[in-house]
Design an enzyme around this catalytic site. Structure first.
Site, PDB file in Angstrom:
ATOM      1  N   HIS A 115      -7.157  -4.003  -1.391  1.00 14.93           N
ATOM      2  CA  HIS A 115      -6.506  -5.284  -1.641  1.00 14.93           C
ATOM      3  C   HIS A 115      -7.060  -5.925  -2.899  1.00 14.93           C
ATOM      4  O   HIS A 115      -6.944  -7.117  -3.113  1.00 14.93           O
ATOM      5  CB  HIS A 115      -6.714  -6.247  -0.469  1.00 14.93           C
ATOM      6  CG  HIS A 115      -6.289  -5.690   0.837  1.00 14.93           C
ATOM      7  ND1 HIS A 115      -7.163  -5.093   1.701  1.00 14.93           N
ATOM      8  CD2 HIS A 115      -5.054  -5.597   1.406  1.00 14.93           C
ATOM      9  CE1 HIS A 115      -6.494  -4.676   2.766  1.00 14.93           C
ATOM     10  NE2 HIS A 115      -5.224  -4.958   2.614  1.00 14.93           N
TER      11      HIS A 115
ATOM     12  N   HIS B 190       0.825  -1.211   0.000  1.00 20.54           N
ATOM     13  CA  HIS B 190       0.000   0.000   0.000  1.00 20.54           C
ATOM     14  C   HIS B 190       0.858   1.260   0.000  1.00 20.54           C
ATOM     15  O   HIS B 190       0.381   2.342   0.336  1.00 20.54           O
ATOM     16  CB  HIS B 190      -0.915   0.011   1.228  1.00 20.54           C
ATOM     17  CG  HIS B 190      -1.786  -1.184   1.344  1.00 20.54           C
ATOM     18  ND1 HIS B 190      -2.705  -1.513   0.382  1.00 20.54           N
ATOM     19  CD2 HIS B 190      -1.874  -2.145   2.290  1.00 20.54           C
ATOM     20  CE1 HIS B 190      -3.339  -2.623   0.741  1.00 20.54           C
ATOM     21  NE2 HIS B 190      -2.844  -3.037   1.894  1.00 20.54           N
TER      22      HIS B 190
END
Lengths: 331, 331
Positions: free
Chosen positions: B219, B56
């Site tokens: 995700h 991320h």
């Protein structure tokens, strides 16, 4: 590749408007000349102005602010602004201390920036320039068209000169600092994909699955060698070795390092590459006194990375690299 | 897609090492627990700790530093760290003022962070947490597995609480501020491509040429609707309208806005989208007092964008959003 836009003919102006919205507190916008400028510029400082074609974001808009650029001028995607645009930026920022232009070494960029400089001088303004030519992928005896280009190292030049300007150095002194920095600055890049232009212009090169291209320019100019991608480590070995043969460094020489994502490279990969560079420079026993990793000067969404090394000849350069700034995309 | 790495099994550790190299002046690194932490943390402040799966970036490593996170804990790509790792970070930073955890609302993240909190309390430490659940693409009556997730809005929570912690607020007060911010925070994203995992795991969704997917998670979780990409403007209309129906805002309500690239989105496109959001919010007569545009919380190299809006209920939030920080990737 799908793009978030409303047509290629509007992409630059809408980007600039979006940026002016995001930085409305600090940055002014002249839409006619596509100039973004500091709203409250300290009149005791020499204004530093840069710019060029769009498509290199966060260059140049992301560097407008205290401690870096006083203003940035934007052309179309990969097309430099006109001399009139640059002149408008000079007029906007000149407050009697002179103006320093930072120009990346491309023929078209030089033509417009230097023409603006001539016109501004004819108006009685004190204007000087620094030409950034850090791309060492081009042989030194290359033709005029292919001479050393200005690439990611330009961001370090903005940072150092911007910080020095904030400290009140004169136009002449800033130009001298800039020239010293440029002499000690070198960049090499490697592309994993070509840049994807909003107008679906043909890319200047194509790569096969699994192939990389060393030495490409930030407008998608061709590089010096294609080979298969094996690992981050081998990319780092190639780029560090080429820079080593150029610098002929000695143990304990001091360097600043910029690892720059060319647009489509996630930070996770940039930091893996940074770690490989770290190991290679440690073997060389170099003293690395400043490191910056990030997406700082791009070729749209090109996947790739560049390595810039600056040989530190003056401790003040390090201080200026670390100096705080108030811009949108240095951090 | 080609990746700059030396094998998927090494990508996270090598990234963290590369980061520790780049920020060696300010950030310490515990490789055993994959914790990055502030080297010289002000003992008068409550340390704020966050983290989660890797992939991320610049979350979470990019937010470690004065004015934001005291430490960040990293798991494998899209896999949260273990409770032992989080506990190690708590032990590292606790200096008697307590510790505040910021957790994104995913089942696996909650399990490890809350288990670490329990264990730290058993050691006599004062630990509290704030759960970020800003993703409003999931219906409010969704199942436990599908409840509101924590996405890009977490970055604004880090920024506000980090700035307040620096001012010396107590653990209890910081938790209260965090909960108020989370209650007024909402994010919606749209993907143009799926995330490309280093291990060539199967993506959770595929898109056809020209298609976008609204409401995807960070995700790569599936979204709520696919449609053809027409323009940035229509993406902005969809996201702003959905947030409007949620907030039921009034003219002159005050908001902070975060426009976040999901990884593979060049800044030129992020700012075009920002300009479309600007126009829509101006029609609504909202008062936008803070805007941030950039690649702040990603899903690897996913192409896409998210819009986060925070309804400002306390003028101090705006001050804290603008407060200077010393981290690698907020600027």
């Amino acid at each position: 590749m799908k793009k978030i836009m409303n047509g290629p003919e509007k992409i630059v102006d809408q980007m600039l408007q979006g940026f002016a919205f995001a930085r409305a507190d600090k940055v002014g916008y002249d839409p006619l000349h596509r100039v973004l400028y500091q709203k409250t510029f300290d009149p005791k400082s020499v204004p530093i102005i840069s710019g060029g074609g769009s498509g290199h974001e966060p260059g140049h808009l992301g560097y407008v602010g205290e401690g870096m650029l006083a203003a940035a001028v934007h052309g179309d995607v990969f097309v430099p602004p006109s001399a009139q645009q640059v002149l408008a930026a000079i007029r906007q920022m000149d407050q009697g201390k002179g103006v320093l232009l930072i120009i990346k070494n491309f023929v078209a960029d030089l033509a417009t920036f230097l023409s603006a400089e001539v016109q501004a001088r004819a108006e009685g303004r004190d204007v000087a320039h620094v030409i950034v030519n850090d791309d060492v992928s081009v042989e030194s005896d290359a033709s005029f068209e292919k001479r050393r280009r200005g690439v990611a190292g330009a961001v370090l030049v903005h940072k150092i000169i911007g910080a020095a300007a904030k400290e009140g150095y004169s136009l002449e002194a800033l130009q001298e600092i800039g020239e010293q920095v440029v002499k000690n600055l070198a960049t090499l890049g490697v592309a994993l994909t070509h840049a994807d232009l909003p107008e679906r212009r043909e890319p200047q090169f194509l790569l096969e699955e699994g192939e990389v291209y060393f030495g490409v320019g930030i407008h998608g100019e061709q590089g010096y060698r294609k080979e298969k991608l094996v690992s981050s480590e081998l990319l780092a070995v190639e780029l560090v070795n080429k820079l080593k043969s150029l610098y002929r460094w000695d143990k304990n020489d001091q360097y600043a390092v910029l690892i720059n994502g060319l647009g489509g490279t996630p930070l996770i990969e940039q930091y893996v590459f940074a770690n490989d560079v770290r190991r290679l420079l440690a073997i060389e026993n170099l003293h690395v006194s400043f490191v910056k990793v990030g997406t700082q000067l791009t070729s749209l969404n090109m996947k790739g990375i560049s390595l810039t090394m600056l040989k530190i000849c003056d401790e003040q350069w390090v201080k200026w690299l670390y100096a705080p700034v108030d811009v949108a995309h240095w951090a």
